[in-house]
Design a protein around this motif. Structure first.
Motif, PDB file in Angstrom:
ATOM      1  N   SER A  52       0.833  -1.205   0.000  1.00 34.80           N
ATOM      2  CA  SER A  52       0.000   0.000   0.000  1.00 34.80           C
ATOM      3  C   SER A  52       0.867   1.255   0.000  1.00 34.80           C
ATOM      4  CB  SER A  52      -0.901   0.017   1.241  1.00 34.80           C
ATOM      5  OG  SER A  52      -1.530   1.277   1.381  1.00 34.80           O
ATOM      6  N   SER A  53       0.584   2.156  -0.921  1.00 32.76           N
ATOM      7  CA  SER A  53       1.272   3.446  -0.921  1.00 32.76           C
ATOM      8  C   SER A  53       0.628   4.401   0.082  1.00 32.76           C
ATOM      9  CB  SER A  53       1.234   4.067  -2.321  1.00 32.76           C
ATOM     10  OG  SER A  53      -0.090   4.324  -2.705  1.00 32.76           O
ATOM     11  N   SER A  54      -0.528   4.007   0.629  1.00 34.63           N
ATOM     12  CA  SER A  54      -1.226   4.848   1.599  1.00 34.63           C
ATOM     13  C   SER A  54      -0.597   4.766   2.981  1.00 34.63           C
ATOM     14  CB  SER A  54      -2.695   4.431   1.681  1.00 34.63           C
ATOM     15  OG  SER A  54      -3.311   4.474   0.420  1.00 34.63           O
ATOM     16  N   ASP A  55      -0.294   3.528   3.427  1.00 37.95           N
ATOM     17  CA  ASP A  55       0.258   3.385   4.774  1.00 37.95           C
ATOM     18  C   ASP A  55       1.509   2.519   4.832  1.00 37.95           C
ATOM     19  OD1 ASP A  55      -2.127   0.877   6.094  1.00 37.95           O
ATOM     20  OD2 ASP A  55      -0.694   0.809   4.441  1.00 37.95           O
ATOM     21  N   GLY A  56       1.983   2.059   3.686  1.00 40.19           N
ATOM     22  CA  GLY A  56       3.209   1.276   3.649  1.00 40.19           C
ATOM     23  C   GLY A  56       3.051  -0.182   4.030  1.00 40.19           C
ATOM     24  N   SER A  57       1.816  -0.610   4.297  1.00 39.61           N
ATOM     25  CA  SER A  57       1.619  -1.992   4.726  1.00 39.61           C
ATOM     26  C   SER A  57       1.792  -2.956   3.557  1.00 39.61           C
ATOM     27  CB  SER A  57       0.236  -2.167   5.338  1.00 39.61           C
ATOM     28  OG  SER A  57      -0.777  -1.842   4.403  1.00 39.61           O
ATOM     29  N   ILE A  58       2.049  -4.201   3.899  1.00 40.66           N
ATOM     30  CA  ILE A  58       2.202  -5.284   2.926  1.00 40.66           C
ATOM     31  C   ILE A  58       1.248  -6.405   3.310  1.00 40.66           C
ATOM     32  CG2 ILE A  58       3.761  -7.055   2.033  1.00 40.66           C
ATOM     33  CD1 ILE A  58       6.072  -5.100   2.450  1.00 40.66           C
ATOM     34  N   SER A  59       0.615  -6.989   2.326  1.00 36.49           N
ATOM     35  CA  SER A  59      -0.289  -8.102   2.591  1.00 36.49           C
ATOM     36  C   SER A  59       0.080  -9.297   1.728  1.00 36.49           C
ATOM     37  CB  SER A  59      -1.740  -7.704   2.318  1.00 36.49           C
ATOM     38  OG  SER A  59      -1.957  -7.519   0.925  1.00 36.49           O
ATOM     39  N   TYR A  60      -0.283 -10.450   2.222  1.00 35.62           N
ATOM     40  CA  TYR A  60      -0.098 -11.701   1.487  1.00 35.62           C
ATOM     41  C   TYR A  60      -1.364 -12.539   1.617  1.00 35.62           C
ATOM     42  CZ  TYR A  60       4.894 -10.617   1.521  1.00 35.62           C
ATOM     43  OH  TYR A  60       6.118 -10.017   1.355  1.00 35.62           O
ATOM     44  N   ALA A  61      -1.694 -13.246   0.555  1.00 36.52           N
ATOM     45  CA  ALA A  61      -2.764 -14.223   0.649  1.00 36.52           C
ATOM     46  C   ALA A  61      -2.345 -15.309   1.626  1.00 36.52           C
ATOM     47  CB  ALA A  61      -3.049 -14.822  -0.731  1.00 36.52           C
ATOM     48  N   ASP A  62      -3.302 -15.854   2.359  1.00 36.80           N
ATOM     49  CA  ASP A  62      -2.981 -16.891   3.349  1.00 36.80           C
ATOM     50  C   ASP A  62      -2.237 -18.061   2.713  1.00 36.80           C
ATOM     51  OD1 ASP A  62      -6.051 -16.514   5.308  1.00 36.80           O
ATOM     52  OD2 ASP A  62      -4.145 -15.436   5.376  1.00 36.80           O
ATOM     53  N   SER A  63      -2.575 -18.371   1.482  1.00 40.91           N
ATOM     54  CA  SER A  63      -2.000 -19.533   0.817  1.00 40.91           C
ATOM     55  C   SER A  63      -0.517 -19.368   0.491  1.00 40.91           C
ATOM     56  CB  SER A  63      -2.770 -19.837  -0.474  1.00 40.91           C
ATOM     57  OG  SER A  63      -2.743 -18.713  -1.349  1.00 40.91           O
ATOM     58  N   VAL A  64      -0.003 -18.125   0.539  1.00 39.18           N
ATOM     59  CA  VAL A  64       1.406 -17.909   0.177  1.00 39.18           C
ATOM     60  C   VAL A  64       2.237 -17.352   1.320  1.00 39.18           C
ATOM     61  CG1 VAL A  64       0.671 -17.475  -2.203  1.00 39.18           C
ATOM     62  CG2 VAL A  64       1.176 -15.536  -0.698  1.00 39.18           C
ATOM     63  N   LYS A  65       1.606 -17.092   2.456  1.00 35.76           N
ATOM     64  CA  LYS A  65       2.351 -16.535   3.590  1.00 35.76           C
ATOM     65  C   LYS A  65       3.493 -17.455   3.995  1.00 35.76           C
ATOM     66  CE  LYS A  65      -1.243 -13.665   5.693  1.00 35.76           C
ATOM     67  NZ  LYS A  65      -2.202 -13.519   6.817  1.00 35.76           N
ATOM     68  N   GLY A  66       4.645 -16.861   4.218  1.00 35.24           N
ATOM     69  CA  GLY A  66       5.825 -17.621   4.602  1.00 35.24           C
ATOM     70  C   GLY A  66       6.590 -18.191   3.426  1.00 35.24           C
ATOM     71  N   ARG A  67       6.008 -18.126   2.232  1.00 32.58           N
ATOM     72  CA  ARG A  67       6.680 -18.670   1.043  1.00 32.58           C
ATOM     73  C   ARG A  67       7.010 -17.584   0.013  1.00 32.58           C
ATOM     74  NH1 ARG A  67       4.028 -22.042  -2.216  1.00 32.58           N
ATOM     75  NH2 ARG A  67       1.945 -21.235  -1.722  1.00 32.58           N
ATOM     76  N   PHE A  68       6.155 -16.580  -0.092  1.00 30.72           N
ATOM     77  CA  PHE A  68       6.326 -15.512  -1.085  1.00 30.72           C
ATOM     78  C   PHE A  68       6.735 -14.219  -0.385  1.00 30.72           C
ATOM     79  CE2 PHE A  68       3.195 -17.066  -4.622  1.00 30.72           C
ATOM     80  CZ  PHE A  68       3.794 -18.324  -4.570  1.00 30.72           C
ATOM     81  N   SER A  69       7.463 -13.389  -1.128  1.00 31.36           N
ATOM     82  CA  SER A  69       7.885 -12.096  -0.599  1.00 31.36           C
ATOM     83  C   SER A  69       7.848 -11.054  -1.713  1.00 31.36           C
ATOM     84  CB  SER A  69       9.303 -12.201  -0.027  1.00 31.36           C
ATOM     85  OG  SER A  69       9.753 -10.940   0.436  1.00 31.36           O
ATOM     86  N   ILE A  70       7.217  -9.922  -1.434  1.00 34.04           N
ATOM     87  CA  ILE A  70       7.128  -8.835  -2.407  1.00 34.04           C
ATOM     88  C   ILE A  70       8.127  -7.745  -2.045  1.00 34.04           C
ATOM     89  CG2 ILE A  70       5.331  -7.578  -1.145  1.00 34.04           C
ATOM     90  CD1 ILE A  70       4.066  -6.861  -3.856  1.00 34.04           C
ATOM     91  N   SER A  71       8.682  -7.124  -3.046  1.00 34.92           N
ATOM     92  CA  SER A  71       9.596  -6.007  -2.815  1.00 34.92           C
ATOM     93  C   SER A  71       9.564  -5.091  -4.030  1.00 34.92           C
ATOM     94  CB  SER A  71      11.017  -6.504  -2.559  1.00 34.92           C
ATOM     95  OG  SER A  71      11.513  -7.212  -3.672  1.00 34.92           O
ATOM     96  N   ARG A  72      10.052  -3.881  -3.850  1.00 42.43           N
ATOM     97  CA  ARG A  72      10.101  -2.971  -4.987  1.00 42.43           C
ATOM     98  C   ARG A  72      11.345  -2.098  -4.904  1.00 42.43           C
ATOM     99  NH1 ARG A  72       5.105   1.231  -3.808  1.00 42.43           N
ATOM    100  NH2 ARG A  72       6.183   2.591  -2.344  1.00 42.43           N
ATOM    101  N   ASP A  73      11.775  -1.661  -6.059  1.00 41.14           N
ATOM    102  CA  ASP A  73      12.928  -0.783  -6.177  1.00 41.14           C
ATOM    103  C   ASP A  73      12.486   0.413  -7.012  1.00 41.14           C
ATOM    104  OD1 ASP A  73      15.292   0.505  -6.803  1.00 41.14           O
ATOM    105  OD2 ASP A  73      16.429  -1.338  -6.986  1.00 41.14           O
ATOM    106  N   ASN A  74      12.117   1.484  -6.331  1.00 42.72           N
ATOM    107  CA  ASN A  74      11.593   2.644  -7.045  1.00 42.72           C
ATOM    108  C   ASN A  74      12.642   3.264  -7.971  1.00 42.72           C
ATOM    109  OD1 ASN A  74       9.201   2.261  -5.733  1.00 42.72           O
ATOM    110  ND2 ASN A  74       9.385   4.044  -4.395  1.00 42.72           N
ATOM    111  N   ALA A  75      13.907   3.173  -7.583  1.00 40.39           N
ATOM    112  CA  ALA A  75      14.963   3.766  -8.406  1.00 40.39           C
ATOM    113  C   ALA A  75      15.070   3.072  -9.760  1.00 40.39           C
ATOM    114  CB  ALA A  75      16.296   3.705  -7.676  1.00 40.39           C
ATOM    115  N   LYS A  76      14.719   1.786  -9.772  1.00 40.47           N
ATOM    116  CA  LYS A  76      14.798   1.017 -11.014  1.00 40.47           C
ATOM    117  C   LYS A  76      13.435   0.809 -11.660  1.00 40.47           C
ATOM    118  CE  LYS A  76      18.934  -1.583  -9.663  1.00 40.47           C
ATOM    119  NZ  LYS A  76      19.517  -2.925  -9.448  1.00 40.47           N
TER     120      LYS A  76
END
Length: 129
Positions: A52-76
């Motif tokens: 979320s760009s509103s509050d900086g929070s990150i969410s994951y679907a229950d089915s992928v928690k602990g296995r998937f990770s999201i990240s971003r590089d605004n500079a790139k």
């Protein structure tokens, strides 16, 4: 011209890993939240992970928690989805989306599909032995 382009999909064995990438251009991400969605054959589109760009929070679907990770590089101008311990049920077309910012809303709001925006063309992930 607004554009999001996903890459990194492919065929992987159960238990394997992939990292999806999404490159964007043509807009300022400050005004959008970013997320990964997926759609398997015969199923509805599902929000996998969002930032979320509103509050900086990150969410994951229950089915992928602990296995998937999201990240971003605004500079790139890139956002990534690292996927570990992949399972056959993760097989789907994965889409990157830039979703119109709604003040005060957390990441799971965006992943619930309430907000429109820009979408990539998708990349296929197949988990099979």
């Amino acid at each position: 011209q607004v554009q999001l382009v996903e890459s990194g999909g492919g065929l992987v064995q159960p238990g394997g890993s992939l990292r999806l990438s999404c490159a964007w251009r043509g807009f300022t991400l400050d005004y959008y939240s970013i997320g990964w969605f997926r759609q398997a054959p015969g199923k509805e589109r599902e929000g996998v992970s969002c930032i979320s760009s509103s509050d900086g929070s990150i969410s994951y679907a229950d089915s992928v928690k602990g296995r998937f990770s999201i990240s971003r590089d605004n500079a790139k101008n890139m956002v990534y989805l690292s996927m570990n311990n992949l399972k056959p049920e993760d097989t789907a077309v994965y889409y990157c989306a830039a979703l119109t910012r709604v003040p005060g809303k957390p990441a799971d709001y965006y992943c619930a599909g309430y907000v429109g925006g820009y979408w990539g063309q998708g990349t296929q992930v197949t988990v099979s032995s």
